[in-house]
Design an enzyme around this catalytic site. Structure first.
Site, PDB file in Angstrom:
ATOM      1  N   GLY A  13       0.824  -1.203   0.000  1.00 43.93           N
ATOM      2  CA  GLY A  13       0.000   0.000   0.000  1.00 43.93           C
ATOM      3  C   GLY A  13       0.861   1.257   0.000  1.00 43.93           C
ATOM      4  O   GLY A  13       2.096   1.192  -0.066  1.00 43.93           O
ATOM      5  N   GLN A  14       0.203   2.410   0.075  1.00 43.99           N
ATOM      6  CA  GLN A  14       0.913   3.694   0.018  1.00 43.99           C
ATOM      7  C   GLN A  14       1.976   3.790   1.102  1.00 43.99           C
ATOM      8  O   GLN A  14       3.120   4.150   0.852  1.00 43.99           O
ATOM      9  CB  GLN A  14      -0.087   4.854   0.180  1.00 43.99           C
ATOM     10  CG  GLN A  14       0.566   6.216   0.002  1.00 43.99           C
ATOM     11  CD  GLN A  14      -0.238   7.364   0.584  1.00 43.99           C
ATOM     12  OE1 GLN A  14      -1.197   7.151   1.324  1.00 43.99           O
ATOM     13  NE2 GLN A  14       0.151   8.577   0.258  1.00 43.99           N
ATOM     14  N   LEU A  15       1.601   3.448   2.313  1.00 41.15           N
ATOM     15  CA  LEU A  15       2.521   3.557   3.451  1.00 41.15           C
ATOM     16  C   LEU A  15       3.467   2.369   3.505  1.00 41.15           C
ATOM     17  O   LEU A  15       4.678   2.522   3.728  1.00 41.15           O
ATOM     18  CB  LEU A  15       1.671   3.612   4.722  1.00 41.15           C
ATOM     19  CG  LEU A  15       2.410   3.885   5.989  1.00 41.15           C
ATOM     20  CD1 LEU A  15       2.970   5.284   5.962  1.00 41.15           C
ATOM     21  CD2 LEU A  15       1.477   3.714   7.168  1.00 41.15           C
ATOM     22  N   ASP A  51      -3.293 -13.532   2.521  1.00 41.09           N
ATOM     23  CA  ASP A  51      -4.635 -12.991   2.719  1.00 41.09           C
ATOM     24  C   ASP A  51      -4.855 -12.921   4.229  1.00 41.09           C
ATOM     25  O   ASP A  51      -5.078 -13.941   4.885  1.00 41.09           O
ATOM     26  CB  ASP A  51      -5.659 -13.919   2.040  1.00 41.09           C
ATOM     27  CG  ASP A  51      -7.094 -13.480   2.333  1.00 41.09           C
ATOM     28  OD1 ASP A  51      -7.282 -12.467   3.035  1.00 41.09           O
ATOM     29  OD2 ASP A  51      -8.020 -14.166   1.858  1.00 41.09           O
ATOM     30  N   TYR A 141     -15.027   3.195   7.502  1.00 42.58           N
ATOM     31  CA  TYR A 141     -13.581   3.144   7.768  1.00 42.58           C
ATOM     32  C   TYR A 141     -13.279   3.747   9.146  1.00 42.58           C
ATOM     33  O   TYR A 141     -12.578   3.135   9.962  1.00 42.58           O
ATOM     34  CB  TYR A 141     -12.859   3.925   6.662  1.00 42.58           C
ATOM     35  CG  TYR A 141     -11.402   4.205   6.900  1.00 42.58           C
ATOM     36  CD1 TYR A 141     -10.460   3.187   6.894  1.00 42.58           C
ATOM     37  CD2 TYR A 141     -10.952   5.520   7.103  1.00 42.58           C
ATOM     38  CE1 TYR A 141      -9.114   3.457   7.089  1.00 42.58           C
ATOM     39  CE2 TYR A 141      -9.614   5.796   7.285  1.00 42.58           C
ATOM     40  CZ  TYR A 141      -8.695   4.761   7.276  1.00 42.58           C
ATOM     41  OH  TYR A 141      -7.364   5.038   7.468  1.00 42.58           O
ATOM     42  N   LYS A 145     -11.830   2.028  12.640  1.00 37.70           N
ATOM     43  CA  LYS A 145     -10.637   2.499  13.357  1.00 37.70           C
ATOM     44  C   LYS A 145     -10.958   2.785  14.828  1.00 37.70           C
ATOM     45  O   LYS A 145     -10.140   2.502  15.707  1.00 37.70           O
ATOM     46  CB  LYS A 145     -10.043   3.742  12.670  1.00 37.70           C
ATOM     47  CG  LYS A 145      -9.416   3.459  11.313  1.00 37.70           C
ATOM     48  CD  LYS A 145      -8.273   2.450  11.392  1.00 37.70           C
ATOM     49  CE  LYS A 145      -7.583   2.208  10.065  1.00 37.70           C
ATOM     50  NZ  LYS A 145      -6.610   1.101  10.123  1.00 37.70           N
TER      51      LYS A 145
HETATM   52  N1  SER Z   1      -6.028   9.203   4.240  1.00 37.79           N
HETATM   53  C1  SER Z   1      -7.119   8.483   4.817  1.00 37.79           C
HETATM   54  C2  SER Z   1      -8.353   8.630   4.020  1.00 37.79           C
HETATM   55  O1  SER Z   1      -8.499   9.629   3.369  1.00 37.79           O
HETATM   56  C3  SER Z   1      -7.378   8.983   6.210  1.00 37.79           C
HETATM   57  O2  SER Z   1      -6.918   8.058   7.098  1.00 37.79           O
HETATM   58  O3  SER Z   1      -9.184   7.772   4.056  1.00 37.79           O
END
Ligand code: SER
Length: 310
Positions: A13-15, A51, A141, A145
């Site tokens: 992923g991005q991070l 997975d 989302y 969290k």
């Molecule tokens: N960058 C994320 C989003 O936009 C925020 O945690 O969903």
């Protein structure tokens, strides 16, 4: 030689892309196992297809590789998550439960779980969002969290599992692309600027959001994970702040390098998500507990992004 063996879940992923490289530098390639649903390229050292919704598969990787730390980065983000709320909840929670349970059963020493500014909703002070604010998120989302923060707190309290977490703002870097987030525009805008394309922004000009340049994000993550255990007073997730800016302001900073750069605004469903989030995060707990301090402001970030993307 380090005894740690680190598993990164969601490494592509991005991070994950950037964090994996940093951890490989610190611990050595043979001490970092990267994993994701699919392989990105053949040059990824010690990559395993995994997975993370499959408990047995996660457990096998942990046992076979004698894993001592896990970074759990897999998730569906805020904007994409709204297209399929139940599937988003299911994936985000299932993967977290698998990581937490495997970590408890096999005595993993440290776990990292990213949280987000998406945990906040309307009933906060948006100009100075404190660590202990109301958490009534507007996206699935964000809900996953908030639940995740409570679950890691529970595993710490009940089982002593050392899980650490940061509430990431929007992350901006040149090495990788984000996917499915509400803050993604702040990466895309640089990609358009360097090829002289007009950028169409899905947020309105004055939508200020908390953001952070990738180097600061990576450093915050490693500093938190390396901080002495007794310094960690927040066992849900730490507020961290970098830079707050609006589309209008980032466009202005790009115009310093590309005076002809053009942006037009076409807000979509993501505007309502952004309007429910903080503008400025108060991160005094992180500053106090493990000396957090960001290094990049908007100007330096723009200069660095443009230099590297070109
Ligand atoms: N960058 C994320 C989003 O936009 C925020 O945690 O969903």
């Amino acid at each position: 030689m380090s005894k740690e063996v680190i598993l990164i879940v969601g490494a592509n992923g991005q991070l994950g892309t950037v964090l994996s490289q940093k951890l490989q530098q610190i611990y050595g390639n043979s001490h970092v196992i990267t994993s994701d649903l699919f392989k990105k390229n053949d040059s990824e050292p010690n990559f395993i297809t995994l997975d993370a919704t499959d408990f047995k598969a996660v457990e096998d990787v942990v046992l076979k590789n004698k894993i001592t730390q896990i970074y759990h980065l897999a998730a569906i983000l805020s904007a994409k998550g709204e297209q399929n709320p139940l599937a988003t909840w299911s994936l985000n929670m299932k993967t977290l439960f698998n990581v937490l349970e495997v970590s408890r059963l096999h005595k993993i020493q440290k776990v990292f779980f990213p949280s987000s500014i998406a945990v906040f909703g309307h009933n906060i002070d948006k100009e100075n969002t404190l660590q202990y604010s109301n958490l009534t998120p507007t996206t699935v989302y964000g809900m996953s969290k908030v639940a995740g923060e409570n679950w890691i707190h529970y595993y710490y309290q009940k089982y002593g599992l050392d899980v650490r977490s940061l509430r990431y703002p929007g992350v901006i870097g040149y090495q990788s692309l984000p996917g499915g987030g509400t803050t993604d525009y702040a990466v895309d805008i640089y990609h358009k600027a360097i090829i002289n394309e007009v950028f169409e922004c899905f947020l309105a000009p004055k939508t200020t959001l908390p953001m952070m340049y990738m180097d600061d994000v990576i450093r915050a993550t490693i500093e938190l994970m390396e901080a002495p255990k007794e310094n960690i007073s927040v066992r849900t997730s730490y507020n961290i702040a970098g830079i707050s800016f609006s589309p209008e302001e980032i466009a202005q900073s790009i115009k310093e390098f590309y005076p002809d750069f053009k942006i037009k605004y076409n807000p979509d469903f993501r505007q309502a998500i952004a309007d429910s989030w903080p503008k400025i995060i108060n991160d005094s707990e992180a500053r106090k507990d493990w000396n957090w301090k960001p290094a990049f402001d908007l100007k330096l970030m723009t200069k660095t992004m443009i230099k590297n993307l070109k």
